[in-house]
Scaffold this motif. Structure first.
Motif, PDB file in Angstrom:
ATOM      1  N   PHE A  11      31.985  56.848  21.631  1.00 45.58           N
ATOM      2  CA  PHE A  11      33.189  57.121  21.206  1.00 45.58           C
ATOM      3  C   PHE A  11      32.290  58.788  20.084  1.00 45.58           C
ATOM      4  N   GLY A  12      30.806  58.146  19.529  1.00 49.46           N
ATOM      5  CA  GLY A  12      30.313  59.389  19.010  1.00 49.46           C
ATOM      6  C   GLY A  12      29.894  58.836  17.215  1.00 49.46           C
ATOM      7  N   LEU A  13      29.458  59.393  16.931  1.00 51.61           N
ATOM      8  CA  LEU A  13      29.483  59.166  15.483  1.00 51.61           C
ATOM      9  C   LEU A  13      30.643  59.276  14.635  1.00 51.61           C
ATOM     10  N   VAL A  14      31.613  60.168  14.824  1.00 48.78           N
ATOM     11  CA  VAL A  14      33.535  59.851  14.437  1.00 48.78           C
ATOM     12  C   VAL A  14      33.752  58.402  14.524  1.00 48.78           C
ATOM     13  N   GLY A  15      33.506  57.906  15.739  1.00 51.33           N
ATOM     14  CA  GLY A  15      34.356  56.833  16.142  1.00 51.33           C
ATOM     15  C   GLY A  15      33.847  55.489  15.601  1.00 51.33           C
ATOM     16  N   THR A  16      32.172  55.913  16.234  1.00 51.49           N
ATOM     17  CA  THR A  16      31.273  54.645  15.837  1.00 51.49           C
ATOM     18  C   THR A  16      30.549  54.000  14.433  1.00 51.49           C
ATOM     19  N   ILE A  17      31.693  55.407  13.336  1.00 54.13           N
ATOM     20  CA  ILE A  17      30.718  54.352  12.370  1.00 54.13           C
ATOM     21  C   ILE A  17      31.650  53.948  11.321  1.00 54.13           C
ATOM     22  N   PRO A  18      32.937  54.253  11.731  1.00 56.74           N
ATOM     23  CA  PRO A  18      34.537  53.716  10.942  1.00 56.74           C
ATOM     24  C   PRO A  18      34.197  52.567  11.867  1.00 56.74           C
ATOM     25  N   PHE A  19      33.750  52.176  13.231  1.00 54.90           N
ATOM     26  CA  PHE A  19      33.856  51.216  13.293  1.00 54.90           C
ATOM     27  C   PHE A  19      33.222  50.409  13.213  1.00 54.90           C
ATOM     28  N   PHE A  20      31.787  50.375  12.607  1.00 51.01           N
ATOM     29  CA  PHE A  20      31.466  49.252  11.887  1.00 51.01           C
ATOM     30  C   PHE A  20      31.655  48.981  10.736  1.00 51.01           C
ATOM     31  N   ILE A  21      31.962  49.975  10.146  1.00 60.08           N
ATOM     32  CA  ILE A  21      32.744  49.384   8.448  1.00 60.08           C
ATOM     33  C   ILE A  21      34.108  48.971   8.693  1.00 60.08           C
ATOM     34  N   PHE A  22      34.564  49.123   9.461  1.00 60.92           N
ATOM     35  CA  PHE A  22      35.564  47.623  10.102  1.00 60.92           C
ATOM     36  C   PHE A  22      34.933  46.599  10.011  1.00 60.92           C
ATOM     37  N   LEU A  23      33.401  46.387  10.893  1.00 55.23           N
ATOM     38  CA  LEU A  23      32.606  45.481  11.584  1.00 55.23           C
ATOM     39  C   LEU A  23      31.994  44.577   9.861  1.00 55.23           C
ATOM     40  N   ARG A  24      31.563  45.672   8.983  1.00 51.66           N
ATOM     41  CA  ARG A  24      30.427  45.209   7.947  1.00 51.66           C
ATOM     42  C   ARG A  24      32.022  44.583   6.667  1.00 51.66           C
ATOM     43  N   ASN A  25      32.936  44.960   6.458  1.00 59.66           N
ATOM     44  CA  ASN A  25      34.597  44.788   6.445  1.00 59.66           C
ATOM     45  C   ASN A  25      34.530  43.209   6.782  1.00 59.66           C
ATOM     46  N   ILE A  26      34.740  43.100   7.801  1.00 58.07           N
ATOM     47  CA  ILE A  26      35.038  41.513   7.810  1.00 58.07           C
ATOM     48  C   ILE A  26      34.120  40.943   7.252  1.00 58.07           C
ATOM     49  N   TYR A  27      32.490  41.357   8.132  1.00 59.47           N
ATOM     50  CA  TYR A  27      31.460  40.376   7.670  1.00 59.47           C
ATOM     51  C   TYR A  27      31.422  40.148   5.481  1.00 59.47           C
ATOM     52  N   MET A  28      31.142  41.101   4.949  1.00 56.93           N
ATOM     53  CA  MET A  28      31.504  40.904   3.619  1.00 56.93           C
ATOM     54  C   MET A  28      32.728  40.292   2.582  1.00 56.93           C
ATOM     55  N   SER A  29      34.150  39.874   3.994  1.00 58.07           N
ATOM     56  CA  SER A  29      35.135  38.767   3.908  1.00 58.07           C
ATOM     57  C   SER A  29      34.671  37.919   3.698  1.00 58.07           C
ATOM     58  N   PHE A  30      33.968  37.856   4.336  1.00 54.82           N
ATOM     59  CA  PHE A  30      33.468  36.343   4.889  1.00 54.82           C
ATOM     60  C   PHE A  30      32.780  35.295   4.575  1.00 54.82           C
ATOM     61  N   LYS A  31      31.602  36.275   4.087  1.00 55.83           N
ATOM     62  CA  LYS A  31      30.645  35.620   3.142  1.00 55.83           C
ATOM     63  C   LYS A  31      30.716  36.022   1.561  1.00 55.83           C
ATOM     64  N   GLN A  32      32.323  36.577   1.207  1.00 53.93           N
ATOM     65  CA  GLN A  32      33.002  36.065  -0.286  1.00 53.93           C
ATOM     66  C   GLN A  32      33.544  34.665   0.014  1.00 53.93           C
ATOM     67  N   LYS A  33      34.270  35.035   0.892  1.00 55.04           N
ATOM     68  CA  LYS A  33      35.618  33.786   1.178  1.00 55.04           C
ATOM     69  C   LYS A  33      34.251  32.254   1.377  1.00 55.04           C
TER      70      LYS A  33
END
Length: 244
Positions: free
Chosen positions: A167-189
């Protein structure tokens, strides 16, 4: 392999089901175990009876052991760790210490067998191949850090290097942001509502990431994307009736 989904290695049967090898079976099975556990703890029926999920939970744990693979042992230790985390608060301090001691003993024994399996793999083509893919994948990332080689061009036997190399940085960074959003959403709920559905989805999400990193990221297998999709859907739920 027999037609019953059992592979005999050194005189001992290894459960592989319909997968190509035992580690794939363990990878597929590990992330679904939290759903069996939490649905079995529910006070109300969720599609099937709670005893049905408890039986599936027990069968899944046994299957991880009889698969006789390092991934299965890793999954067993992770599942036992989650069980201890979820149950330990309901016991007295003295009982907690006993359970923690037993868990440490189980980890030592499990890691002993896992290391033996890893050493055996490191002495054959399978182990050497996996290690080389990670090393070469990182080297490819250093040569093509921005865009990578292209998705699926050079698969490696881990999660992070695989993303970086392909993916390179262009693809990896957005994907990790997506995973982080899932993680934070779970923690909040989970903080707002102690829902078993949220807890099951969160634990499943964490397990699929750990297993993909340590056991191999099988990007072309649908189960990874299914578990990530399930985690995203559950973390986006707001209706209490859906997650009670």
């Amino acid at each position: 392999m027999s037609r019953n989904g059992i592979l005999v290695t050194n005189g001992f049967p290894r459960m592989i089901s319909v997968t190509l090898e035992a580690s794939y079976l363990a990878q597929i099975l590990i992330p679904i175990i939290p759903f069996f556990y939490w649905f079995g703890q529910s006070k109300s029926k969720f599609i099937y009876s709670t005893w049905f999920y408890k039986i599936l939970y027990l069968i899944s744990i046994i299957t991880l052991l009889v698969a006789q693979t390092s991934t299965g042992i890793l999954g067993f230790l992770l599942v036992m760790g989650l069980l201890l985390k979820n149950k330990i608060s309901s016991y007295k301090k003295s009982i907690r210490l006993v359970f923690i001691f037993i868990f440490i003993i189980i980890c030592i024994v499990g890691l002993f067998f896992a290391v033996n399996l890893i050493i055996k793999k490191s002495n054959n083509y399978s182990g050497i191949e996996r290690l080389k893919t990670v090393i070469l994948g990182f080297e490819y990332f250093l040569h093509y850090p921005i865009l990578g080689l292209g998705w699926g061009v050079f698969p490696t036997y881990d999660f992070i290097v695989n993303l970086l190399a392909n993916f390179g940085l262009v693809g990896t960074i957005p994907f990790f942001i997506f995973l982080r959003n899932i993680y934070m959403s779970f923690k909040q709920k989970i903080k707002i509502e102690e829902s078993k559905m949220y807890k099951a989805g969160f634990e499943s999400f964490i397990l699929i990431l750990i297993v993909s990193q340590l056991s191999g990221f099988i990007y072309h297998s649908q189960y990874f994307w299914i578990y990530i999709g399930v985690a995203f859907c559950i973390s986006s739920m707001h209706n209490k009736k859906l997650v009670s």
